[in-house]
Design an enzyme around this catalytic site. Sequence first.
Site, PDB file in Angstrom:
ATOM      1  N   TYR A  78     -17.294 -43.088 -18.771  1.00  0.00           N
ATOM      2  CA  TYR A  78     -16.637 -44.265 -19.362  1.00  0.00           C
ATOM      3  C   TYR A  78     -17.635 -45.126 -20.145  1.00  0.00           C
ATOM      4  CZ  TYR A  78     -12.193 -43.131 -17.304  1.00  0.00           C
ATOM      5  OH  TYR A  78     -11.010 -42.491 -17.016  1.00  0.00           O
ATOM      6  N   GLN A 111      -1.622 -48.687 -25.014  1.00  0.00           N
ATOM      7  CA  GLN A 111      -2.112 -47.811 -23.947  1.00  0.00           C
ATOM      8  C   GLN A 111      -3.612 -47.585 -24.113  1.00  0.00           C
ATOM      9  OE1 GLN A 111       0.943 -44.316 -23.463  1.00  0.00           O
ATOM     10  NE2 GLN A 111       1.092 -45.117 -25.542  1.00  0.00           N
ATOM     11  N   ASN A 112      -4.161 -48.077 -25.219  1.00  0.00           N
ATOM     12  CA  ASN A 112      -5.568 -47.799 -25.517  1.00  0.00           C
ATOM     13  C   ASN A 112      -6.486 -48.709 -24.714  1.00  0.00           C
ATOM     14  OD1 ASN A 112      -4.569 -45.970 -27.305  1.00  0.00           O
ATOM     15  ND2 ASN A 112      -4.895 -47.225 -29.126  1.00  0.00           N
ATOM     16  N   ASP A 114      -9.543 -49.250 -25.831  1.00  0.00           N
ATOM     17  CA  ASP A 114     -10.517 -49.820 -26.773  1.00  0.00           C
ATOM     18  C   ASP A 114     -10.124 -51.257 -27.117  1.00  0.00           C
ATOM     19  OD1 ASP A 114      -8.788 -49.942 -29.150  1.00  0.00           O
ATOM     20  OD2 ASP A 114      -8.980 -47.766 -29.295  1.00  0.00           O
ATOM     21  N   HIS A 129      -3.115 -49.598 -19.847  1.00  0.00           N
ATOM     22  CA  HIS A 129      -4.002 -48.682 -19.128  1.00  0.00           C
ATOM     23  C   HIS A 129      -5.400 -49.266 -18.941  1.00  0.00           C
ATOM     24  CE1 HIS A 129      -1.188 -45.099 -20.289  1.00  0.00           C
ATOM     25  NE2 HIS A 129      -0.713 -45.840 -19.308  1.00  0.00           N
ATOM     26  N   CYS A 137     -14.979 -54.865  -9.380  1.00  0.00           N
ATOM     27  CA  CYS A 137     -15.389 -54.301  -8.094  1.00  0.00           C
ATOM     28  C   CYS A 137     -14.299 -53.362  -7.571  1.00  0.00           C
ATOM     29  CB  CYS A 137     -15.640 -55.422  -7.085  1.00  0.00           C
ATOM     30  SG  CYS A 137     -16.036 -54.777  -5.451  1.00  0.00           S
ATOM     31  N   CYS A 168     -19.359 -58.634  -2.905  1.00  0.00           N
ATOM     32  CA  CYS A 168     -19.164 -57.900  -1.641  1.00  0.00           C
ATOM     33  C   CYS A 168     -20.040 -56.662  -1.530  1.00  0.00           C
ATOM     34  CB  CYS A 168     -17.682 -57.527  -1.477  1.00  0.00           C
ATOM     35  SG  CYS A 168     -17.159 -56.166  -2.521  1.00  0.00           S
ATOM     36  N   THR A 206       1.331 -42.232 -30.433  1.00  0.00           N
ATOM     37  CA  THR A 206       1.353 -41.838 -29.015  1.00  0.00           C
ATOM     38  C   THR A 206       2.225 -40.602 -28.831  1.00  0.00           C
ATOM     39  OG1 THR A 206       1.878 -42.511 -26.747  1.00  0.00           O
ATOM     40  CG2 THR A 206       3.220 -43.510 -28.492  1.00  0.00           C
TER      41      THR A 206
END
Length: 263
Positions: A78, A111-112, A114, A129, A137, A168, A206
């Site tokens: 990612y 849905q991107n 970016d 998304h 976290c 945490c 899409t």
Amino acid sequence: MTDHDPAPPPGIEIPSAAVEAVRDAEWVTVFTGAGMSAESGLATFRDTDTGLWEQYDPMALATPQAWHDDPALVWAWYQWRARKVLAAQPNAGHRALADLAADRAVMVVTQNVDDLHERAGSDVISHLHGSLFAPRCSHCGHPYHGTDADPTDAVEQLRVEPPTCPICLSTVRPGVVWFGEPLPADQWSSAEKAFAASDVVIVVGTSGIVRPAAGLPERAADAGIGVIEFNPEPSALTRYATHSIRTSAAVGLPALLAAVRQG
Ligand code: OAD
């Protein structure tokens, strides 16, 4: 269209009923997928040969199980994608959508993961998304802003240990939705409201096969809202479209904007 955009190429015909629907609309909801950013140089997921899922196994990179098995591999992948986005620029399609908002409300539901709509100047009402630029976290959900999540500094490696949450001490995860995970409730609710309020829906780039996101334009069509699709290929949403315009985002959307402004 801005001054630096070239005139749309001749031969792109936007049906006059589609132009009028957009011109008359007070509220346009735009639903985008990976094809929206293809002409910015970002790969789609399912296009033959070039799609990310042709090269990479989504089960090994985009599921909670993948994260559990190998967080460093998932984090590095990612970060690599985020660097590609940072090196890319919004294309003429992104800019046309931003310019379309000069005379009406244009709300983007994407849905991107970016940030090219935002960088072009559009209001993004929902990232269904998630986002490459919102790590959080994995345990407490706290947003993570540490510099070691900065993709510009990330080294190109197959594995990179994810950062640690300062609250945490659990592992920080990418801020994207993985297969098998629910969509973020706030993003879903905003998207539903945007679709319900729209006079017309524009669907761009899409395949329309990933649910529940793809159900939003379907529901709009069922409610009698016009749906205008821009995609060089037929998609699973084509049958719900009032108009399907077989061209790319960076060609079709400037052509639509020019036609709307001519009226
Ligand atoms: P896909 O890769 O499934 O579909 C891309 C679509 O863009 C195809 O229908 C192409 O024909 C079209 N396309 C390609 N180039 C285009 C261009 N220049 N202009 C306009 N359209 C073009 O991508 P998505 O539909 O976005 O989810 O995929 C949906 C979800 O599946 C993604 O958000 C991602 C993926 O797995 C998650 O990661 C959760």
